[in-house]
Design a protein around this motif. Sequence first.
Motif, PDB file in Angstrom:
ATOM      1  N   THR A  37      -8.792   8.681  -4.294  1.00 48.82           N
ATOM      2  CA  THR A  37      -9.687   7.686  -3.692  1.00 48.82           C
ATOM      3  C   THR A  37      -9.427   6.263  -4.183  1.00 48.82           C
ATOM      4  OG1 THR A  37     -11.356   8.142  -5.397  1.00 48.82           O
ATOM      5  CG2 THR A  37     -11.534   9.358  -3.331  1.00 48.82           C
ATOM      6  N   HIS A  38      -8.707   6.124  -5.312  1.00 51.60           N
ATOM      7  CA  HIS A  38      -8.550   4.799  -5.911  1.00 51.60           C
ATOM      8  C   HIS A  38      -7.104   4.340  -6.039  1.00 51.60           C
ATOM      9  CE1 HIS A  38     -12.720   5.461  -7.045  1.00 51.60           C
ATOM     10  NE2 HIS A  38     -12.795   4.233  -7.499  1.00 51.60           N
ATOM     11  N   THR A  39      -6.151   5.230  -5.894  1.00 51.74           N
ATOM     12  CA  THR A  39      -4.770   4.843  -6.189  1.00 51.74           C
ATOM     13  C   THR A  39      -3.863   5.133  -4.985  1.00 51.74           C
ATOM     14  OG1 THR A  39      -4.036   6.952  -7.146  1.00 51.74           O
ATOM     15  CG2 THR A  39      -5.224   5.440  -8.608  1.00 51.74           C
ATOM     16  N   GLY A  40      -2.604   4.690  -5.123  1.00 53.42           N
ATOM     17  CA  GLY A  40      -1.651   4.893  -4.028  1.00 53.42           C
ATOM     18  C   GLY A  40      -1.835   3.899  -2.899  1.00 53.42           C
ATOM     19  N   MET A  41      -2.562   2.813  -3.171  1.00 54.70           N
ATOM     20  CA  MET A  41      -2.762   1.776  -2.143  1.00 54.70           C
ATOM     21  C   MET A  41      -2.716   0.417  -2.837  1.00 54.70           C
ATOM     22  SD  MET A  41      -6.864   2.346  -1.576  1.00 54.70           S
ATOM     23  CE  MET A  41      -6.911   4.029  -2.236  1.00 54.70           C
ATOM     24  N   SER A  42      -2.674  -0.635  -2.034  1.00 58.05           N
ATOM     25  CA  SER A  42      -2.664  -1.977  -2.623  1.00 58.05           C
ATOM     26  C   SER A  42      -4.084  -2.340  -3.056  1.00 58.05           C
ATOM     27  CB  SER A  42      -2.149  -2.990  -1.617  1.00 58.05           C
ATOM     28  OG  SER A  42      -3.132  -3.236  -0.628  1.00 58.05           O
ATOM     29  N   PRO A  43      -4.201  -3.226  -4.059  1.00 57.88           N
ATOM     30  CA  PRO A  43      -5.542  -3.703  -4.440  1.00 57.88           C
ATOM     31  C   PRO A  43      -6.312  -4.270  -3.246  1.00 57.88           C
ATOM     32  CG  PRO A  43      -3.930  -4.370  -6.089  1.00 57.88           C
ATOM     33  CD  PRO A  43      -3.156  -3.764  -4.949  1.00 57.88           C
ATOM     34  N   GLU A  44      -5.604  -4.891  -2.295  1.00 55.82           N
ATOM     35  CA  GLU A  44      -6.287  -5.496  -1.157  1.00 55.82           C
ATOM     36  C   GLU A  44      -6.875  -4.426  -0.229  1.00 55.82           C
ATOM     37  OE1 GLU A  44      -7.328  -8.381  -0.671  1.00 55.82           O
ATOM     38  OE2 GLU A  44      -8.041  -8.052   1.376  1.00 55.82           O
ATOM     39  N   VAL A  45      -6.134  -3.354  -0.003  1.00 58.23           N
ATOM     40  CA  VAL A  45      -6.667  -2.267   0.827  1.00 58.23           C
ATOM     41  C   VAL A  45      -7.866  -1.623   0.125  1.00 58.23           C
ATOM     42  CG1 VAL A  45      -6.169   0.076   1.672  1.00 58.23           C
ATOM     43  CG2 VAL A  45      -4.540  -1.795   2.099  1.00 58.23           C
ATOM     44  N   PHE A  46      -7.745  -1.419  -1.177  1.00 61.97           N
ATOM     45  CA  PHE A  46      -8.877  -0.847  -1.913  1.00 61.97           C
ATOM     46  C   PHE A  46     -10.108  -1.740  -1.813  1.00 61.97           C
ATOM     47  CE2 PHE A  46     -11.636  -0.298  -5.522  1.00 61.97           C
ATOM     48  CZ  PHE A  46     -11.874   1.060  -5.472  1.00 61.97           C
ATOM     49  N   ARG A  47      -9.856  -3.035  -1.945  1.00 61.47           N
ATOM     50  CA  ARG A  47     -10.949  -4.003  -1.872  1.00 61.47           C
ATOM     51  C   ARG A  47     -11.716  -3.898  -0.557  1.00 61.47           C
ATOM     52  NH1 ARG A  47     -12.461  -9.606  -2.421  1.00 61.47           N
ATOM     53  NH2 ARG A  47     -12.564 -10.368  -0.306  1.00 61.47           N
TER      54      ARG A  47
ATOM     55  N   GLY B  74       0.920  -8.431 -13.773  1.00 59.70           N
ATOM     56  CA  GLY B  74       0.100  -9.166 -14.739  1.00 59.70           C
ATOM     57  C   GLY B  74      -0.790 -10.200 -14.068  1.00 59.70           C
ATOM     58  N   ILE B  75      -0.258 -10.851 -13.053  1.00 62.45           N
ATOM     59  CA  ILE B  75      -1.047 -11.852 -12.318  1.00 62.45           C
ATOM     60  C   ILE B  75      -2.227 -11.181 -11.616  1.00 62.45           C
ATOM     61  CG2 ILE B  75      -1.000 -13.390 -10.311  1.00 62.45           C
ATOM     62  CD1 ILE B  75       2.006 -13.944 -11.092  1.00 62.45           C
ATOM     63  N   ALA B  76      -1.947 -10.058 -10.959  1.00 60.93           N
ATOM     64  CA  ALA B  76      -3.021  -9.369 -10.225  1.00 60.93           C
ATOM     65  C   ALA B  76      -4.092  -8.877 -11.189  1.00 60.93           C
ATOM     66  CB  ALA B  76      -2.442  -8.195  -9.430  1.00 60.93           C
ATOM     67  N   ARG B  77      -3.672  -8.365 -12.338  1.00 58.44           N
ATOM     68  CA  ARG B  77      -4.635  -7.866 -13.310  1.00 58.44           C
ATOM     69  C   ARG B  77      -5.502  -9.009 -13.839  1.00 58.44           C
ATOM     70  NH1 ARG B  77      -2.415  -4.733 -18.587  1.00 58.44           N
ATOM     71  NH2 ARG B  77      -2.229  -6.833 -19.437  1.00 58.44           N
ATOM     72  N   ALA B  78      -4.872 -10.141 -14.111  1.00 62.06           N
ATOM     73  CA  ALA B  78      -5.617 -11.223 -14.739  1.00 62.06           C
ATOM     74  C   ALA B  78      -6.472 -12.003 -13.745  1.00 62.06           C
ATOM     75  CB  ALA B  78      -4.648 -12.180 -15.440  1.00 62.06           C
ATOM     76  N   PHE B  79      -5.985 -12.220 -12.536  1.00 65.32           N
ATOM     77  CA  PHE B  79      -6.669 -13.139 -11.631  1.00 65.32           C
ATOM     78  C   PHE B  79      -7.157 -12.489 -10.346  1.00 65.32           C
ATOM     79  CE2 PHE B  79      -3.313 -15.587 -13.906  1.00 65.32           C
ATOM     80  CZ  PHE B  79      -4.162 -16.131 -14.854  1.00 65.32           C
ATOM     81  N   GLY B  80      -6.617 -11.315 -10.017  1.00 68.16           N
ATOM     82  CA  GLY B  80      -7.095 -10.620  -8.822  1.00 68.16           C
ATOM     83  C   GLY B  80      -6.756 -11.307  -7.518  1.00 68.16           C
ATOM     84  N   ARG B  81      -5.776 -12.193  -7.534  1.00 68.52           N
ATOM     85  CA  ARG B  81      -5.350 -12.779  -6.271  1.00 68.52           C
ATOM     86  C   ARG B  81      -3.891 -13.206  -6.352  1.00 68.52           C
ATOM     87  NH1 ARG B  81      -9.176 -15.706  -4.436  1.00 68.52           N
ATOM     88  NH2 ARG B  81     -10.664 -15.982  -6.084  1.00 68.52           N
ATOM     89  N   ARG B  82      -3.292 -13.384  -5.173  1.00 68.42           N
ATOM     90  CA  ARG B  82      -1.888 -13.793  -5.082  1.00 68.42           C
ATOM     91  C   ARG B  82      -1.812 -15.307  -5.223  1.00 68.42           C
ATOM     92  NH1 ARG B  82       2.473 -11.227  -1.604  1.00 68.42           N
ATOM     93  NH2 ARG B  82       0.876  -9.809  -0.852  1.00 68.42           N
ATOM     94  N   PRO B  83      -0.897 -15.811  -6.066  1.00 67.84           N
ATOM     95  CA  PRO B  83      -0.771 -17.272  -6.177  1.00 67.84           C
ATOM     96  C   PRO B  83      -0.243 -17.855  -4.873  1.00 67.84           C
ATOM     97  CG  PRO B  83       0.427 -16.126  -7.944  1.00 67.84           C
ATOM     98  CD  PRO B  83       0.042 -15.093  -6.930  1.00 67.84           C
ATOM     99  N   ILE B  84      -0.427 -19.166  -4.702  1.00 67.69           N
ATOM    100  CA  ILE B  84       0.192 -19.820  -3.551  1.00 67.69           C
ATOM    101  C   ILE B  84       1.332 -20.748  -3.976  1.00 67.69           C
ATOM    102  CG2 ILE B  84      -1.909 -19.611  -2.161  1.00 67.69           C
ATOM    103  CD1 ILE B  84      -2.294 -22.635  -2.471  1.00 67.69           C
ATOM    104  N   ALA B  85       1.518 -20.932  -5.276  1.00 67.56           N
ATOM    105  CA  ALA B  85       2.653 -21.718  -5.758  1.00 67.56           C
ATOM    106  C   ALA B  85       3.172 -21.076  -7.038  1.00 67.56           C
ATOM    107  CB  ALA B  85       2.255 -23.163  -6.027  1.00 67.56           C
TER     108      ALA B  85
END
Lengths: 336, 336
Positions: free
Chosen positions: A137-147, B250-261
């Motif tokens: 239920t929580h893995t095997g997908m992107s963080p965005e899909v989970f969100r 590491g970026i996703a874990r720390a900030f939860g979003r994709r950078p734009i630059a």
Amino acid sequence: MRPAMTPVIQRRALSALVLAALPGLAAAQGRGDPLPSWREGGTKRAILDFLRATTTPGSADFVAPAERLAVFDNDGTLWVEQPLYAQFAFALDRVRALAPQHPEWAMRDPFRAVLANDMHALVQTGEHGLAEIIAVTHTGMSPEVFRQTALAWLATARHPRFARPYTECIYQPMLEVLALFRARGFRTCIVSGGTLEFMRPWAEQAYGVPPDQIVGTTFKLHYGLANGRGELTTLSEVDLLDDGPGKPAGIARAFGRRPIAAFGNSDGDYEMLEYTTTGPGRRLGLIVHHDDAAREYAYDRQSHIGRLDRALTAAPQQRWLVTSMRDDWARVFPDV
Amino acid sequence: MRPAMTPVIQRRALSALVLAALPGLAAAQGRGDPLPSWREGGTKRAILDFLRATTTPGSADFVAPAERLAVFDNDGTLWVEQPLYAQFAFALDRVRALAPQHPEWAMRDPFRAVLANDMHALVQTGEHGLAEIIAVTHTGMSPEVFRQTALAWLATARHPRFARPYTECIYQPMLEVLALFRARGFRTCIVSGGTLEFMRPWAEQAYGVPPDQIVGTTFKLHYGLANGRGELTTLSEVDLLDDGPGKPAGIARAFGRRPIAAFGNSDGDYEMLEYTTTGPGRRLGLIVHHDDAAREYAYDRQSHIGRLDRALTAAPQQRWLVTSMRDDWARVFPDV
């Protein structure tokens, strides 16, 4: 600013600027009780004393703004965790939703047990069963899909007793504490045993806590290209188990400093409370004690969910405040 | 404010408030060139165009402030990485400093090689030797003890060629980029292959980047009591290797979003650049190309430190800007 402006308008413009630039300070200096849902008593007084001591310039216990870090457990501290952690209710609902794509689940525990509502058999599958449910239920997908999946569930799921969305089963007195600490220049961070990805989508709207001020259990992430776009996939290997001794580790990794205030409600918060309150200088540790069966729930040493035993025993010696939900909170939930 | 104040004083007070409350905006609106150390040309124009497009309300490429995340590699992007990564120079110096407590090191590689300045033998010990050196110099202590050790070294160590502290071997043009992005409402975050604990103690003073906006390689942490105080100890097991595909994770874990630059300089930044620039909407990817042997160093495809090969080849197709240090930078280091 044009010279023709009258002093009155200039004063108004100035006020507007101050209010825009310093909302925290403005709120803190507003009239009235900053903790209206807290009944007068020792706990409320201790919270206000702590803030006064640590944020009044010239105080012996003054703490520079950069060091003002307050950490909050989520389940049972900021929102209801009974009769089942919300995230586990989510996982069970996801198993039900995914079942048509997995006919084999009808024959195989733990999935069979979930689909048959056989909670006794589910408990028998133990940690291994739980891990299987979390994995699918929580893995095997992107963080965005989970969100998106988590947000869709939160929009429709209702708490079985309070019949309102889980994000409205949050504690009004704690919302006031979060706001007051922020008004006094604290960063208010959530340190949850639940997963980071489950907390991030809604915590800012519910609590005013942005995504990068949340620590939670994490899974390892795999990076790769999908249709020409760089994408992350959540793996089933746990990266940080943000519970017990994992909480101080998660805090240090995320913020690089020791908090000066910590709020929890269960033995899973013991090390976070200890790490916070054994640091040098003025410290605050607070435990929310669920002793209010009428308005919420009453549980502590014997509960399988949110057990509060070791920390309750240690509280007097550690000088952690134990808040009685029944006696200290004038109300439990916000109006909706 | 007292009504007796004259409008002139009020205007001054107002200006002071605006400057105090909104330093970024004030700086951005200040007169003159926001990137004075960048020579006029395509790279400088592209940076300014990107900022105008993403931060001008009404622009088709406008990005809400919460989404304005820019990430910067450190070694070779913000400061000098030749002839040896600063953190590795630190580790070698620590081996020398600790040697009197370890007489057995005189007989055993990789330590013998370090103490004898036998760089050929040191290289022969390979990854295993490197891991041993990192373990004895970076782990088995609290993050606070490590922090003090790193700060003490940075205060006295000098770069072998530039004869100044490493924290002054930072690139003036990139300091201007960091400040300009912040002035336009971006969070500027460092994503370093070096360790988080090595970066945090000095990055705020050097770059204006606070401890919680840094991502780096991390070790697992152990929590326990020492003399009645909760303390963390850094273990030798790597938690996140923040290089290559570890950077997007590491970026996703720390900030939860994709950078734009994203700003980098080596193949270790490839995935970070790709993750950033393959997202939807306007994006910026920039590579600092070290082609300036006179003022700094010239290296790329063949270098063992900061190799830039795959990313240099891919840059045109990925539309990553390749900045020539020699041609685009009017100066390299800040005045001290």
